[in-house]
Design an enzyme around this catalytic site. Structure first.
Site, PDB file in Angstrom:
ATOM      1  N   GLU A   1     -17.861  23.028 -39.798  1.00  0.00           N
ATOM      2  CA  GLU A   1     -16.567  22.813 -40.446  1.00  0.00           C
ATOM      3  C   GLU A   1     -16.412  21.386 -40.951  1.00  0.00           C
ATOM      4  O   GLU A   1     -15.885  21.156 -42.048  1.00  0.00           O
ATOM      5  CB  GLU A   1     -15.436  23.169 -39.480  1.00  0.00           C
ATOM      6  CG  GLU A   1     -15.366  24.672 -39.193  1.00  0.00           C
ATOM      7  CD  GLU A   1     -14.243  25.037 -38.235  1.00  0.00           C
ATOM      8  OE1 GLU A   1     -13.489  24.123 -37.813  1.00  0.00           O
ATOM      9  OE2 GLU A   1     -14.117  26.229 -37.907  1.00  0.00           O
TER      10      GLU A   1
ATOM     11  N   HIS B   1      -8.471  29.099 -42.205  1.00  0.00           N
ATOM     12  CA  HIS B   1      -8.169  29.735 -40.928  1.00  0.00           C
ATOM     13  C   HIS B   1      -7.135  30.850 -41.053  1.00  0.00           C
ATOM     14  O   HIS B   1      -6.845  31.538 -40.065  1.00  0.00           O
ATOM     15  CB  HIS B   1      -7.675  28.690 -39.922  1.00  0.00           C
ATOM     16  CG  HIS B   1      -8.731  27.739 -39.469  1.00  0.00           C
ATOM     17  ND1 HIS B   1      -9.173  26.687 -40.245  1.00  0.00           N
ATOM     18  CD2 HIS B   1      -9.461  27.676 -38.318  1.00  0.00           C
ATOM     19  CE1 HIS B   1     -10.116  26.025 -39.593  1.00  0.00           C
ATOM     20  NE2 HIS B   1     -10.311  26.608 -38.430  1.00  0.00           N
TER      21      HIS B   1
END
Length: 320
Positions: A154, A188
């Site tokens: 990430e 997300h």
């Protein structure tokens, strides 16, 4: 900051190009989760199942490599940058362990309250010193995802690859800090769909509020990570900060210490610390709780005071 990386006078990329690549990398990272039955959650398969985690780790690894190769090619062929400058922009080199230690001490100051609770109130400091449980955590699939693959992949995508494109597109430092983390937060949002699959009885409103909350805290961390990345040009620091925040979880903002657990942060339905044992809570005197909130506030104030001094670096990408 005499050694601050200097971008070309003319923008190497248009702002829209930087935005389009950011969206592309986000899709490359998330979409593979739904292309295979092995990675796609269902009412019978949660995202925390070992088989699902293994398949997603493979997908994320390939996605990250693809995005890294594509970014390097674009920066070199179309941005006209030598590989040395690309390595600097991507936070790979030089690596300043002093900068990393300073930035991580800043993160520790922010989490002074939780460190006090877990380390002193719950007597966890002896386990930390001995490194007890670290091997078990990192060799479990959930721990490997939460503390290794997640932070590395990430931060590579949403900091090391996306931020340099915005630097070359001549976005201001403040724009980069507050804009690029939104891609990270949006990435997300797909957890809403996954949560609904495995928690069909949960009202939609509660699921949406849960997703909004997750979007908020991931974006807040993204603001901080982008800030530190621009200030230090150090990818290692951001990876370690991400892993540390995953381990600590969301600080307790209410209740007595040693009585009930705080609200977890991070992947849904996952114990971020994942040490194999549920923490044992027992009644503590009110003085412990008072001390905790004093330390919590002191940590927040200390974080504010030390935000700029502890992120000062000669390897900064942009001035903030």
């Amino acid at each position: 900051m005499a050694n601050m990386w200097s971008a070309p006078k003319a923008p190497a990329f248009a702002p829209t190009t930087a935005a389009l690549f950011s969206v592309l990398f986000t899709f490359i990272y998330v979409v593979p989760f739904y292309l295979s039955s092995a990675t796609r959650p269902s009412p019978q398969l949660t995202r925390d199942a070992p088989s699902c985690i293994r398949a997603r780790v493979r997908a994320v690894t390939l996605s990250s490599i693809l995005s890294l190769v594509l970014t390097t090619y674009v920066l070199h062929q179309h941005g006209g940058l030598p590989l040395q400058d690309i390595a600097s922009l991507l936070g790979f080199w030089p690596i300043s362990l002093v900068d990393t230690a300073k930035s991580m001490s800043l993160v520790a100051i922010l989490f002074a309250g939780p460190l006090f609770e877990y380390g002193i109130v719950e007597n966890g400091w002896t386990d930390w010193i001995r490194g007890r449980g670290i091997y078990q955590v990192l060799t479990s699939w959930m721990g490997y995802r939460n503390f290794v693959v997640g932070p590395v992949s990430e931060e590579l995508i949403w900091r090391a690859l996306i931020i340099p494109l915005h630097v070359l597109a001549k976005f201001s430092a403040k724009q980069i800090v507050f804009l690029t983390p939104l891609y990270f937060g949006i990435a997300h949002v797909h957890h809403l769909y996954e949560f609904q699959l495995t928690h069909a009885r949960t009202p939609l409103l509660m699921a949406v509020l849960r997703t909004v909350f997750q979007f908020t805290y991931t974006s807040l961390f993204g603001f901080f990570a982008a800030f530190v990345y621009l200030r230090t040009g150090n990818l290692l620091t951001i990876i370690l900060a991400h892993a540390f925040c995953n381990w600590m979880g969301l600080p307790r903002f209410y209740g007595r210490v040693g009585v009930e657990a705080g609200v977890p942060i991070g992947p849904p339905d996952a114990d971020k610390r994942d040490d194999g044992d549920s923490p044992q809570y027992e009644s503590r005197g009110i003085a412990w709780t008072v001390a905790y909130y004093i330390v919590l506030v002191a940590g927040a104030v200390g974080f504010y005071w030390q935000l700029f001094p502890l992120t000062e670096s000669s390897h900064a990408l942009l001035s903030l």
